[in-house]
Structures are given as C-alpha cells and as structure tokens.
Write a protein that holds these residues in place. Structure first.
Motif, short mmCIF file in Angstrom:
data_model
loop_
_atom_site.label_atom_id
_atom_site.label_comp_id
_atom_site.label_asym_id
_atom_site.label_seq_id
_atom_site.Cartn_x
_atom_site.Cartn_y
_atom_site.Cartn_z
N GLY A 178 -47.28 -154.38 -25.44
CA GLY A 178 -46.68 -153.51 -26.44
C GLY A 178 -47.31 -152.13 -26.46
N PRO A 179 -46.94 -151.30 -27.44
CA PRO A 179 -47.40 -149.91 -27.47
C PRO A 179 -48.85 -149.71 -27.88
N VAL A 180 -49.43 -150.67 -28.64
CA VAL A 180 -50.81 -150.47 -29.12
C VAL A 180 -51.62 -151.76 -28.92
N PRO A 181 -51.94 -152.09 -27.67
CA PRO A 181 -52.71 -153.31 -27.42
C PRO A 181 -54.18 -153.20 -27.79
N THR A 182 -54.67 -151.98 -28.04
CA THR A 182 -56.08 -151.78 -28.41
C THR A 182 -56.18 -150.86 -29.63
N TYR A 183 -57.34 -150.86 -30.24
CA TYR A 183 -57.59 -149.98 -31.39
C TYR A 183 -57.47 -148.52 -30.99
N LEU A 184 -58.00 -148.15 -29.82
CA LEU A 184 -57.89 -146.77 -29.38
C LEU A 184 -56.42 -146.38 -29.20
N ASP A 185 -55.62 -147.29 -28.67
CA ASP A 185 -54.19 -147.03 -28.55
C ASP A 185 -53.55 -146.85 -29.92
N LEU A 186 -53.97 -147.67 -30.88
CA LEU A 186 -53.43 -147.57 -32.23
C LEU A 186 -53.67 -146.18 -32.81
N LEU A 187 -54.89 -145.68 -32.70
CA LEU A 187 -55.20 -144.35 -33.22
C LEU A 187 -54.39 -143.28 -32.51
N ARG A 188 -54.32 -143.37 -31.19
CA ARG A 188 -53.64 -142.34 -30.40
C ARG A 188 -52.14 -142.36 -30.66
N VAL A 189 -51.50 -143.53 -30.56
CA VAL A 189 -50.05 -143.61 -30.73
C VAL A 189 -49.65 -143.20 -32.14
N THR A 190 -50.38 -143.66 -33.14
CA THR A 190 -50.05 -143.29 -34.52
C THR A 190 -50.15 -141.79 -34.72
N THR A 191 -51.21 -141.17 -34.23
CA THR A 191 -51.39 -139.73 -34.41
C THR A 191 -50.34 -138.95 -33.65
N GLU A 192 -50.04 -139.35 -32.43
CA GLU A 192 -49.01 -138.66 -31.65
C GLU A 192 -47.64 -138.79 -32.30
N THR A 193 -47.33 -139.95 -32.87
CA THR A 193 -46.05 -140.15 -33.55
C THR A 193 -45.94 -139.23 -34.75
N ILE A 194 -47.01 -139.13 -35.52
CA ILE A 194 -47.03 -138.23 -36.67
C ILE A 194 -46.79 -136.79 -36.22
N ALA A 195 -47.50 -136.36 -35.20
CA ALA A 195 -47.38 -134.98 -34.74
C ALA A 195 -45.98 -134.68 -34.24
N ARG A 196 -45.39 -135.60 -33.48
CA ARG A 196 -44.02 -135.37 -32.98
C ARG A 196 -43.03 -135.25 -34.13
N GLY A 197 -43.15 -136.17 -35.09
CA GLY A 197 -42.22 -136.15 -36.21
C GLY A 197 -42.32 -134.88 -37.02
N LEU A 198 -43.54 -134.44 -37.30
CA LEU A 198 -43.73 -133.27 -38.15
C LEU A 198 -43.45 -131.96 -37.41
N SER A 199 -43.48 -132.01 -36.09
CA SER A 199 -43.19 -130.82 -35.30
C SER A 199 -41.71 -130.69 -34.97
N GLY A 200 -40.92 -131.68 -35.39
CA GLY A 200 -39.49 -131.63 -35.13
C GLY A 200 -39.09 -132.12 -33.77
N ALA A 201 -40.04 -132.75 -33.03
CA ALA A 201 -39.73 -133.22 -31.69
C ALA A 201 -38.97 -134.53 -31.71
N GLU A 202 -38.97 -135.22 -32.87
CA GLU A 202 -38.27 -136.49 -32.98
C GLU A 202 -36.90 -136.28 -33.59
N LYS A 203 -35.89 -136.92 -33.05
CA LYS A 203 -34.58 -136.93 -33.66
C LYS A 203 -34.60 -137.85 -34.88
N ASP A 204 -33.73 -137.58 -35.83
CA ASP A 204 -33.59 -138.46 -36.98
C ASP A 204 -33.16 -139.84 -36.51
N ALA A 205 -33.98 -140.86 -36.81
CA ALA A 205 -33.73 -142.20 -36.30
C ALA A 205 -32.87 -143.04 -37.25
N ARG A 206 -32.18 -142.40 -38.16
CA ARG A 206 -31.38 -143.16 -39.11
C ARG A 206 -30.19 -143.79 -38.43
#
Length: 304
Positions: A276-304
């Motif tokens: 899966g996307p976060v098999p380790t704690y380091l992955d959890l920190l990285r993926v979560t932070t990158e997801t936040i940054a993409r969403g807040l920067s407008g790089a993510e499309k509305d997933a509704r």
C-alpha cells in the motif's frame, strides 16, 4: 468489553495449543505493540535482535479496537508490550490485565502533550504525539530504553539501531517542512475529520480545523459539520482532508458546501499493507505531508 474477554477466556488456552510452534526465533525477545505505526518504529530499533508484532492490523481504527481471543494468544508469550499511552488505546489496560504480569512501556513518556480542544475530551492530552516531527525521536529513545532494559544482552545493538533510525527520521524533517513552506501562508490550514494532526500542524506552522476532536461515538454530527463549514468559508480554505481509518463522507460534505476541494486521504493511526501507500512510519509522514501540500496548493482536483 471486559465481559467479552471473560466469555472468550475459556477458548484462549485451546487456541494457544492450536496455534502450534511459534514461527519466530524463540532465542529472540518477542515485542508486541498496540498498533502498526509503533510496530514499524520498534522494528527499526530492534533490528535482528528481537521480533516485533502488532496487535492491530493495517487499516484498523485504534481508539475503539476490540481485541479478539487470537490477539490474546498472540500476545501472551510476549517478553515486552509497547503502547502509546496518553489515553489512545482505551481498550489496552483490560487487554493487558488478561495477559498477567508482562513487562510493558508507554513510548510517549516524556512528551509534553498538546490538549484536546472540544467535545467530551476537552482539555485531555491529544494522544497522537507520534505525528510530531520531533516527538518521533523521543518515541525511538523510549523504545530503545525499554528493549535494552528487558534484553540487556542486546543493549548495544538496540542503541546502534536507534541512532541509525533517528538519523533517517531527522533526514525527513527538513524536506517535509520545506514542502509545506512552499504553500502560500494564507492557505496553510489543515482541515481534517479527526483532530489527530495537531502535533504535525504545530511543527509545520499550520492552522488547524477538524470535525471532531477524537474518534468516538459522536462523529460527523450536523453541528460539527456546520462549524467546519463556517471555518472553511471564513478562512477561504482551499481543501479539506480525512484520515484513512474513518468515514470521509462528512469531510466531503464540507467540500461540497464550501466549494473547497476534497484533498485526499491522510494517514495517522495505521500503516497500510506492505504493497500500500504507507507501509512504514516514514512513508506515513511523507505521504500525508505531500497530500496536504498538493491539496492546499490546488494541485489536486476536487475528488467529490
């Protein structure tokens, strides 16, 4: 839940016999953790000197988990049990009582907790301390101390492994901060379902909004949703998120009613399976932070 334990206690001994010989090397200490994030961290400290297993499986909701007879069987031959503490595992003390006199340690010891804001847990410690970038080092030190105290023959190995792992953790911190620093300051709002990201928001210099403070019975109520809708509108927050172990529908409702994007799934209480996307704690920190940054920067499309 204690009655459920009592009902199953008669099956535990039989289950242990059916379990057969342990697959792990019996010459190594067996360490049991309450959830997958702690298990991954502990494996990095243990290295080849100890075997580490998690009571909960990937994807499990940790707060209201209900241990099974199989969990008791898997943990009853542990040499050490590691828990988070700070009130995270509401089920843990009753579980531990079923195991008898086993050594245990709370790996959040020594951390100055943030307080929960709102709800029936208002003012109590926020238990998600592992999401603090600097707190992770304290977790590692506590794990090293607990392992060494219960297996002094391998104390040097645990110390060396802990030092190496802390270097890996520290190497992640500045890049994660840089990812969020690139987001316009007015957009640095972390809006989530549970208030599980307070430590991360603090360390990344972000403001925080959440639907409910702790995963409990009252989640996604009309009042909670309205309060966050008002906050998102007031601060013109570009995206909202939800963690992987709960229903994301209330967060998506906030997105629909405010015009914000649903920025995606964040990880906090559980790792994913190895593929899966976060098999380790380091992955959890990285993926979560990158997801936040993409969403807040407008790089993510509305997933509704």
């Amino acid at each position: 839940m204690s009655s459920r334990f009592a009902h199953f206690l008669g099956t535990v001994a039989a289950g242990a016999m059916l379990a057969g010989p342990a697959a792990a090397d019996e010459s190594r200490m067996k360490v049991v953790t309450t959830f997958t994030v702690l298990a991954d961290m502990a494996r990095n400290v243990a290295g080849d000197a100890a075997d580490v297993v998690s009571i909960t499986v990937p994807g499990a909701e940790i707060h209201e988990y209900e241990p099974t007879p199989r969990d008791i069987v898997r943990a009853q031959d542990a040499d050490l049990i590691l828990s988070n503490g700070l009130g995270l595992e509401r089920w843990f003390q009753k579980f531990l009582d079923q195991l008898g006199d086993l050594p245990s340690a709370e790996v959040s010891a020594g951390i100055e907790p943030l307080s929960i804001s709102g709800g029936e847990y208002d003012g109590k410690p926020n238990p998600h301390a592992w999401m603090g970038l600097e707190n992770a080092v304290i977790y590692v030190d506590n794990m090293q101390a607990a392992l060494a105290a219960n297996d002094p023959d391998n104390a040097e190995a645990y110390a060396a492994n802990a030092d190496a792992y802390k270097e890996k953790l520290r190497a992640e911190l500045d890049p994660l901060r840089a990812i969020i620093a690139a987001v316009p300051e007015e957009n640095r709002w972390l809006v989530s379902c549970e208030g599980a990201f307070s430590y991360l928001a603090r360390d990344l210099d972000m403001q925080e909004l959440f639907l409910w403070p702790v995963n409990a019975d009252q989640t996604g109520t009309p009042k909670q949703v309205k309060q966050v809708i008002d906050g998102v509108r007031e601060h013109d927050v570009p995206a909202v998120f939800c963690e992987s172990t709960v229903n994301s529908a209330p967060a998506k409702q906030v997105a629909r009613e405010t015009g914000a994007a649903f920025g995606g799934i964040l990880y906090v209480d559980s790792l994913s399976k190895p593929d899966g996307p976060v098999p380790t704690y380091l992955d959890l920190l990285r993926v979560t932070t990158e997801t936040i940054a993409r969403g807040l920067s407008g790089a993510e499309k509305d997933a509704r």
